[in-house]
Enzyme design. Structure first.
Site, PDB file in Angstrom:
ATOM      1  N   GLU A  40       0.914  -1.316   0.180  1.00  0.00           N
ATOM      2  CA  GLU A  40      -0.061  -0.001  -0.167  1.00  0.00           C
ATOM      3  C   GLU A  40       0.972   1.322  -0.249  1.00  0.00           C
ATOM      4  OE1 GLU A  40      -2.743  -0.470   3.345  1.00  0.00           O
ATOM      5  OE2 GLU A  40      -3.683  -2.129   2.332  1.00  0.00           O
ATOM      6  N   LYS A  82     -15.565  -2.067   2.670  1.00  0.00           N
ATOM      7  CA  LYS A  82     -14.933  -2.589   1.593  1.00  0.00           C
ATOM      8  C   LYS A  82     -15.949  -3.104   0.549  1.00  0.00           C
ATOM      9  CE  LYS A  82     -10.591  -3.409   3.954  1.00  0.00           C
ATOM     10  NZ  LYS A  82      -9.706  -4.466   4.546  1.00  0.00           N
TER      11      LYS A  82
END
Length: 431
Positions: free
Chosen positions: A209, A341
């Protein structure tokens, strides 16, 4: 004119070099939308199923040709001629067509890619930005705000190949006046952290990330490094910037205990909560995500009891964007925030339902990316459309992460004062 005339699926690549699903939805009049499904590394066991081919001779089993075939076959057939502006109907058609609890027949990755593509096509048809269309679907038209970014600048756990147990160490620029200013604060801290690591002879390679992934002696060391970086950047920790953790504790939960191999320590559930509480007393940590295993509900009750009135306790693997599980948490006073999500549940309609349920219960909402991402920036529009208040989309490098930040900059420019950046007030527990 908003009738669907074609649905197309294809296999593309995500940010980790693994295949993922992309879909297009085409309408009469030349309107269309395209979206891609992300993929997680640390996943909750109750997430909707990401359909993979399992053919070890191709992409080590991670191909998604089955999911793509489902889009180009049964999903396309079921949606032809339907009204793209009726998102709830489209999503329900796909859910019913799948017919399973966790979308394991068609694949949540297939359904989600089509769901988001349809929303983009409908926005195009209506002549609206995506965030405005999603806000209409959500019943929050015109009620916008810019999210506080939760910036993952130091990686451990499943997101990095190092000896740090906690998966993400993040900064939140709560003292900024605008999203653009917040992004600047985060970027300056990120670059100063790189200098701090270099000065100590530590690795500045990055994880999935975009956060740095050095080997450190302890999780507290990671917090200490970030503290130095914040100060070197000219900001005050606890005033301009607060810290956030994603423990992803399910990844080191073994036989009823929490095994922090990097530190050489093993904790009971309550012991690990006490350990986290001690960190919050040493550093201005305002948010802790997945501080316990997804199935450790008794442990979560204790953690919420000792920290829930002061700290944002975020359920990710715990709730998996699922309203049934979230309701159980709300009813039992477990956690006080939810991570959202898309691909944990597999459709836009179900995602919006989870956001509304959380907000109605006084839980805070954090919109999130996955570790396997693409250039798709839909989550940026979702965060603004629902006034979620917070977004978690990685560090300040890797274009798959920065794409979301850049989209938020564009949206803030468009909306101006109609989308305020509320900073610290967005990060609060339920109590």
């Amino acid at each position: 004119m908003s009738k669907i005339i074609n649905v197309i699926g294809r296999e593309i690549m995500d940010s980790r070099g693994n295949p993922t699903v992309e879909a297009e939805v085409h309408l009469e009049g030349g309107f269309n939308g395209m979206a891609a499904a992300p993929s997680g590394a640390s996943t909750g066991s109750r997430e909707a199923l990401e359909l993979r081919d399992g053919d070890k001779t191709r992409y080590m089993g991670k191909g998604v040709l089955k999911a793509v075939a489902n889009i180009n076959g049964p999903i396309r057939d079921a949606l032809m001629g339907k009204d793209a502006t009726n998102q709830a109907e489209l999503d329900q058609i796909m859910i019913d067509l799948d017919g399973t609890e966790n979308k394991d027949k068609l694949g949540a990755n297939a359904i989600l890619a089509v769901s988001l593509s349809a929303a983009k096509a409908a926005a195009s048809f209506k002549g609206l930005p995506l965030y405005a269309h999603i806000a209409e679907l959500n019943g929050t038209a015109g009620q916008y705000s810019m999210p506080v970014p939760m910036m993952n600048i130091l990686n451990g756990g499943e997101h990095a190949d190092n000896n740090v147990d906690i998966q993400e160490f993040m900064v939140q620029p709560v003292g900024a006046k605008t999203f653009r200013e917040a992004l600047q604060v985060g970027a300056e801290i990120f670059h100063n952290l790189k200098k701090v690591l270099q000065e100590k002879g530590l690795s500045t390679s990055v994880g999935d990330e975009g956060g740095f992934a050095p080997n450190l002696a302890s999780n507290a060391d990671a917090l200490a490094m970030i503290k130095v970086a914040v100060e070197k950047a000219g900001y005050k920790l606890g005033e301009d910037v607060t810290l956030a953790l994603d423990c992803a504790a399910s990844e080191f939960y073994k036989d009823g205990q929490y095994d922090l191999t990097g530190e050489g320590k093993v904790f009971s559930a309550n012991g690990f909560s006490d350990f986290l509480k001690s960190l919050t007393e040493q550093y201005p940590i305002a948010s802790i995500e997945d501080g316990l295993d997804e199935s450790d509900w008794d442990g979560w009750a204790y953690q919420t009891q000792i920290m829930g009135d002061k700290i944002q306790l975020v359920g990710d693997d715990l709730f998996v964007t699922n309203t049934k599980i979230l309701k159980r948490g709300i009813d039992n006073n477990i956690a006080n925030s939810i991570l959202i999500k898309f691909n944990q549940i597999g459709s836009l309609t179900e995602t919006l339902a989870a956001i509304r349920m959380a907000k109605d219960a006084g839980y805070t909402v954090v919109i999130s990316h996955r570790s396997g991402e693409t250039e798709d920036s839909t989550i940026a529009d979702l965060a603004v459309a629902t006034s979620a208040g917070q977004i978690k989309t990685g560090s300040l490098c890797r274009s798959d992460r920065v794409a979301k930040y850049n989209q938020l900059l564009r949206i803030e420019e468009q909306l101006g004062e109609k989308a305020p950046y509320r900073g610290r007030s967005e990060i609060k527990g339920k109590a």
